[in-house]
Design a protein around this motif. Structure first.
Motif, PDB file in Angstrom:
ATOM      1  N   GLU A  84      42.614  55.805  25.844  1.00 20.15           N
ATOM      2  CA  GLU A  84      43.048  55.799  27.244  1.00 20.15           C
ATOM      3  C   GLU A  84      41.930  56.157  28.214  1.00 20.15           C
ATOM      4  O   GLU A  84      41.890  55.661  29.341  1.00 20.15           O
ATOM      5  N   GLU A  85      41.014  57.002  27.777  1.00 22.19           N
ATOM      6  CA  GLU A  85      39.885  57.366  28.649  1.00 22.19           C
ATOM      7  C   GLU A  85      39.047  56.132  28.975  1.00 22.19           C
ATOM      8  O   GLU A  85      38.697  55.890  30.136  1.00 22.19           O
ATOM      9  N   ARG A  86      38.739  55.352  27.958  1.00 23.29           N
ATOM     10  CA  ARG A  86      37.970  54.121  28.189  1.00 23.29           C
ATOM     11  C   ARG A  86      38.795  53.106  28.978  1.00 23.29           C
ATOM     12  O   ARG A  86      38.261  52.354  29.790  1.00 23.29           O
ATOM     13  N   GLY A  87      40.092  53.103  28.727  1.00 22.59           N
ATOM     14  CA  GLY A  87      40.962  52.217  29.479  1.00 22.59           C
ATOM     15  C   GLY A  87      40.971  52.563  30.958  1.00 22.59           C
ATOM     16  O   GLY A  87      40.914  51.671  31.820  1.00 22.59           O
ATOM     17  N   ASN A  88      41.022  53.857  31.261  1.00 20.07           N
ATOM     18  CA  ASN A  88      41.002  54.293  32.660  1.00 20.07           C
ATOM     19  C   ASN A  88      39.673  53.960  33.330  1.00 20.07           C
ATOM     20  O   ASN A  88      39.639  53.573  34.497  1.00 20.07           O
ATOM     21  N   GLU A  89      38.579  54.087  32.581  1.00 20.51           N
ATOM     22  CA  GLU A  89      37.258  53.713  33.118  1.00 20.51           C
ATOM     23  C   GLU A  89      37.231  52.226  33.443  1.00 20.51           C
ATOM     24  O   GLU A  89      36.724  51.814  34.496  1.00 20.51           O
ATOM     25  N   ALA A  90      37.757  51.418  32.525  1.00 19.07           N
ATOM     26  CA  ALA A  90      37.802  49.969  32.746  1.00 19.07           C
ATOM     27  C   ALA A  90      38.647  49.643  33.977  1.00 19.07           C
ATOM     28  O   ALA A  90      38.259  48.810  34.812  1.00 19.07           O
ATOM     29  N   ALA A  91      39.795  50.309  34.101  1.00 19.41           N
ATOM     30  CA  ALA A  91      40.671  50.070  35.251  1.00 19.41           C
ATOM     31  C   ALA A  91      39.972  50.425  36.556  1.00 19.41           C
ATOM     32  O   ALA A  91      40.048  49.682  37.546  1.00 19.41           O
ATOM     33  N   GLN A  92      39.265  51.560  36.555  1.00 23.20           N
ATOM     34  CA  GLN A  92      38.550  51.990  37.757  1.00 23.20           C
ATOM     35  C   GLN A  92      37.458  50.991  38.133  1.00 23.20           C
ATOM     36  O   GLN A  92      37.254  50.696  39.322  1.00 23.20           O
ATOM     37  N   ASN A  93      36.781  50.469  37.126  1.00 23.45           N
ATOM     38  CA  ASN A  93      35.724  49.480  37.394  1.00 23.45           C
ATOM     39  C   ASN A  93      36.299  48.197  37.986  1.00 23.45           C
ATOM     40  O   ASN A  93      35.695  47.594  38.885  1.00 23.45           O
ATOM     41  N   ILE A  94      37.453  47.785  37.498  1.00 23.89           N
ATOM     42  CA  ILE A  94      38.086  46.575  38.032  1.00 23.89           C
ATOM     43  C   ILE A  94      38.517  46.796  39.478  1.00 23.89           C
ATOM     44  O   ILE A  94      38.319  45.931  40.338  1.00 23.89           O
ATOM     45  N   VAL A  95      39.081  47.950  39.758  1.00 23.60           N
ATOM     46  CA  VAL A  95      39.532  48.258  41.120  1.00 23.60           C
ATOM     47  C   VAL A  95      38.345  48.343  42.077  1.00 23.60           C
ATOM     48  O   VAL A  95      38.435  47.916  43.236  1.00 23.60           O
ATOM     49  N   LYS A  96      37.236  48.885  41.589  1.00 20.59           N
ATOM     50  CA  LYS A  96      36.024  48.940  42.422  1.00 20.59           C
ATOM     51  C   LYS A  96      35.560  47.538  42.786  1.00 20.59           C
ATOM     52  O   LYS A  96      35.124  47.273  43.906  1.00 20.59           O
ATOM     53  N   GLU A  97      35.645  46.634  41.815  1.00 25.65           N
ATOM     54  CA  GLU A  97      35.173  45.261  42.019  1.00 25.65           C
ATOM     55  C   GLU A  97      36.177  44.434  42.821  1.00 25.65           C
ATOM     56  O   GLU A  97      35.792  43.569  43.601  1.00 25.65           O
ATOM     57  N   HIS A  98      37.458  44.733  42.610  1.00 20.77           N
ATOM     58  CA  HIS A  98      38.506  43.971  43.294  1.00 20.77           C
ATOM     59  C   HIS A  98      39.490  44.956  43.922  1.00 20.77           C
ATOM     60  O   HIS A  98      40.480  45.348  43.295  1.00 20.77           O
ATOM     61  N   GLU A  99      39.213  45.354  45.144  1.00 23.62           N
ATOM     62  CA  GLU A  99      40.048  46.331  45.833  1.00 23.62           C
ATOM     63  C   GLU A  99      41.494  45.824  45.932  1.00 23.62           C
ATOM     64  O   GLU A  99      41.738  44.668  46.254  1.00 23.62           O
ATOM     65  N   GLY A 100      42.417  46.684  45.590  1.00 23.57           N
ATOM     66  CA  GLY A 100      43.821  46.295  45.624  1.00 23.57           C
ATOM     67  C   GLY A 100      44.325  45.733  44.307  1.00 23.57           C
ATOM     68  O   GLY A 100      45.504  45.369  44.204  1.00 23.57           O
ATOM     69  N   ALA A 101      43.447  45.655  43.288  1.00 27.03           N
ATOM     70  CA  ALA A 101      43.862  45.158  41.975  1.00 27.03           C
ATOM     71  C   ALA A 101      44.981  46.033  41.419  1.00 27.03           C
ATOM     72  O   ALA A 101      44.943  47.263  41.527  1.00 27.03           O
TER      73      ALA A 101
END
Length: 298
Positions: free
Chosen positions: A42-59
């Motif tokens: 889950e830690e890596r999953g949360n990092e991945a999610a944060q990276n996606i949101v940074k790249e695509h605001e509102g994801a």
């Protein structure tokens, strides 16, 4: 091509914190889907999610724990998803392990057959009621060119009579392909408005190649990027399988280049004899018996 709209659709991608799964999550989230990253860590999953949101605001990204090598975890994930969501438009059975040393899952299965195939088989079975209730649901299962020349050794599925990592990887990827096809056959026979499609990324430079051990990296890393296609290209067959509106179900999508190793997505024809009906039925029956998960097509 007739790409289906994914805005506001609910999508589960297993193993979505890296590699092909991560690339698929990025694209589908950018297009407005609500993507659930189903991950063991889950830690890596949360990092991945944060990276996606940074790249695509509102994801719209959710992270949920799923360990495909543990059938209890698979059921817990499915139950939690059904509690939190009312539909499932796309299920992408992406996660996989490749050529590890001999190991067994928590339920006593050989790790590659257990995680790559049986875990996804059980997950799909648990989620089938929700998929049936969602119009035009799409199930995508990732196979590999490693299925070529592979066979299902029903007398040694657990590796207790001998284990060769690459042979068992090929067996698990053949199982993925046969499962996807047999699932589509059964959905059609039952008149269920859902389709099952298989795909593979060709040879993509993802961290799947690290699974065999970190010792492989020093000499493999330069070769990956020289000879293999980037994950951004490797993900295209998955996206095509998940969103192409003209697919009828039962197709196998892969790159169109030489040996289907690289290129743009196309409908690929597996080697003659791959879809052996007796083998597909036996694999299905064995999978239900081993997992205890029975599919309800009524």
């Amino acid at each position: 091509m007739a790409k289906q709209e994914v805005k506001d659709k609910k999508v589960i991608i297993t193993g979505a914190n890296s590699g092909i799964g991560y690339e698929a999550a990025k694209v589908l989230a950018e297009q407005g889907a609500h993507v659930v990253l189903a991950v063991r860590n889950e830690e890596r999953g949360n990092e991945a999610a944060q990276n996606i949101v940074k790249e695509h605001e509102g994801a719209n990204i959710s992270v949920m724990k799923l360990d495909l090598s543990d059938l209890a975890s698979v059921k817990e994930f499915a139950d939690a998803y059904k509690e939190g969501f009312d539909q499932l438009h796309i299920l992408i059975n992406n996660a996989g392990v490749m050529i590890p040393p001999y190991q067994k899952t928590k339920d006593g299965f050989e790790l590659q057959f257990g995680g790559n195939h049986l875990g996804h088989f059980a997950l799909t079975g648990h989620l089938l009621p929700m998929l049936k209730a969602t119009p035009s649901a799409r199930l995508v299962t990732l196979s590999s060119i490693a299925h070529r020349g592979a066979s299902i050794d029903f007398d040694n599925l657990d590796g207790s009579k001998g284990y060769k990592a690459m042979k068992f990887y090929g067996q698990s990827k053949l199982a993925n392909l046969l499962f996807a096809k047999e699932l589509d056959n059964r959905l059609k026979r039952a008149g269920i408005n859902a389709t099952s499609v298989a795909c593979h990324p060709g040879i993509a430079a993802t961290n799947l190649f690290k699974v065999g051990g970190e010792r492989m990296q020093p000499f493999l890393k330069p070769l990956l990027h020289k000879f293999f296609q980037a994950p951004e290209m490797g993900v295209l067959p998955t996206l095509y399988a998940a969103t192409e509106g003209t697919l009828k179900g039962g197709e196998y999508i892969g790159p169109d280049g030489r040996g289907n190793r690289k290129g743009n997505p196309t409908i690929e024809v597996p080697a003659k004899g791959v879809y052996d009906e007796k083998t597909m039925k036996k694999l299905w029956d064995v999978s239900e018996k081993l997992t205890g998960v029975m599919f309800d097509f009524s």
